[in-house]
Design a protein around this motif. Structure first.
Motif, PDB file in Angstrom:
ATOM      1  N   PRO A  11      11.339  -7.919  20.274  1.00 17.82           N
ATOM      2  CA  PRO A  11      11.857  -7.175  19.121  1.00 17.82           C
ATOM      3  C   PRO A  11      10.863  -6.100  18.677  1.00 17.82           C
ATOM      4  CG  PRO A  11      11.017  -9.304  18.413  1.00 17.82           C
ATOM      5  CD  PRO A  11      10.949  -9.291  19.919  1.00 17.82           C
ATOM      6  N   CYS A  12      11.378  -5.081  18.050  1.00 25.29           N
ATOM      7  CA  CYS A  12      10.545  -4.047  17.427  1.00 25.29           C
ATOM      8  C   CYS A  12      10.504  -4.379  15.941  1.00 25.29           C
ATOM      9  CB  CYS A  12      11.166  -2.675  17.656  1.00 25.29           C
ATOM     10  SG  CYS A  12      10.311  -1.353  16.792  1.00 25.29           S
ATOM     11  N   ILE A  13       9.320  -4.720  15.453  1.00 21.23           N
ATOM     12  CA  ILE A  13       9.192  -5.151  14.061  1.00 21.23           C
ATOM     13  C   ILE A  13       8.338  -4.152  13.298  1.00 21.23           C
ATOM     14  CG2 ILE A  13       8.463  -6.997  12.514  1.00 21.23           C
ATOM     15  CD1 ILE A  13       8.604  -8.886  14.939  1.00 21.23           C
ATOM     16  N   ASP A  44      17.707  -4.949  17.866  1.00 24.46           N
ATOM     17  CA  ASP A  44      16.412  -5.623  17.956  1.00 24.46           C
ATOM     18  C   ASP A  44      15.322  -4.920  17.156  1.00 24.46           C
ATOM     19  OD1 ASP A  44      17.197  -7.779  19.581  1.00 24.46           O
ATOM     20  OD2 ASP A  44      17.163  -6.498  21.348  1.00 24.46           O
ATOM     21  N   ILE A  45      15.731  -4.092  16.195  1.00 21.24           N
ATOM     22  CA  ILE A  45      14.780  -3.438  15.296  1.00 21.24           C
ATOM     23  C   ILE A  45      14.830  -4.174  13.966  1.00 21.24           C
ATOM     24  CG2 ILE A  45      14.153  -1.309  14.103  1.00 21.24           C
ATOM     25  CD1 ILE A  45      15.523   0.217  16.391  1.00 21.24           C
ATOM     26  N   TYR A  46      13.672  -4.618  13.521  1.00 18.26           N
ATOM     27  CA  TYR A  46      13.589  -5.408  12.293  1.00 18.26           C
ATOM     28  C   TYR A  46      12.587  -4.780  11.337  1.00 18.26           C
ATOM     29  CZ  TYR A  46      15.855  -8.947  15.157  1.00 18.26           C
ATOM     30  OH  TYR A  46      16.718  -9.616  15.978  1.00 18.26           O
ATOM     31  N   ALA A  56       9.140 -15.252  11.439  1.00 21.03           N
ATOM     32  CA  ALA A  56      10.522 -15.710  11.640  1.00 21.03           C
ATOM     33  C   ALA A  56      11.201 -14.927  12.762  1.00 21.03           C
ATOM     34  CB  ALA A  56      11.310 -15.578  10.342  1.00 21.03           C
ATOM     35  N   VAL A  57      11.035 -13.617  12.783  1.00 17.16           N
ATOM     36  CA  VAL A  57      11.636 -12.787  13.840  1.00 17.16           C
ATOM     37  C   VAL A  57      11.063 -13.175  15.195  1.00 17.16           C
ATOM     38  CG1 VAL A  57      11.844 -10.450  14.759  1.00 17.16           C
ATOM     39  CG2 VAL A  57      12.189 -10.861  12.320  1.00 17.16           C
ATOM     40  N   LEU A  58       9.756 -13.323  15.263  1.00 17.36           N
ATOM     41  CA  LEU A  58       9.123 -13.699  16.531  1.00 17.36           C
ATOM     42  C   LEU A  58       9.563 -15.083  16.986  1.00 17.36           C
ATOM     43  CD1 LEU A  58       5.537 -12.311  15.956  1.00 17.36           C
ATOM     44  CD2 LEU A  58       7.318 -11.376  17.441  1.00 17.36           C
TER      45      LEU A  58
END
Length: 75
Positions: A11-13, A44-46, A56-58
């Protein structure tokens, strides 16, 4: 971007501390509104406002990858 071309499996965070990246978030929404991008391409951009959200995203990303590697989810 590598995300929209499916060349990146992470993801792109954006760690959006104190709203630092709000303008980028607005720009990405504007791109969708103008037909230059889609929600699917940006899936997938957060934007995380704190480290708990980053973790959490990871965590979700790693679990999903594990499901794919083990064959539970097939793509």
């Amino acid at each position: 971007s590598k995300l929209s071309l499916n060349q990146l499996s992470a993801p792109c965070i954006f760690y959006n501390l104190n709203g630092y990246y709000d303008s980028i978030k607005e720009f990405l929404s504007h791109m969708v509104a103008m037909g230059l991008s889609t929600n699917e391409r940006q899936k997938d951009i957060y934007f995380a406002s704190d480290l708990t959200e980053v973790v959490a995203v990871l965590s979700i990303s790693r679990m999903f990858c594990w499901y794919i590697r083990t064959g539970i989810i097939k793509i």
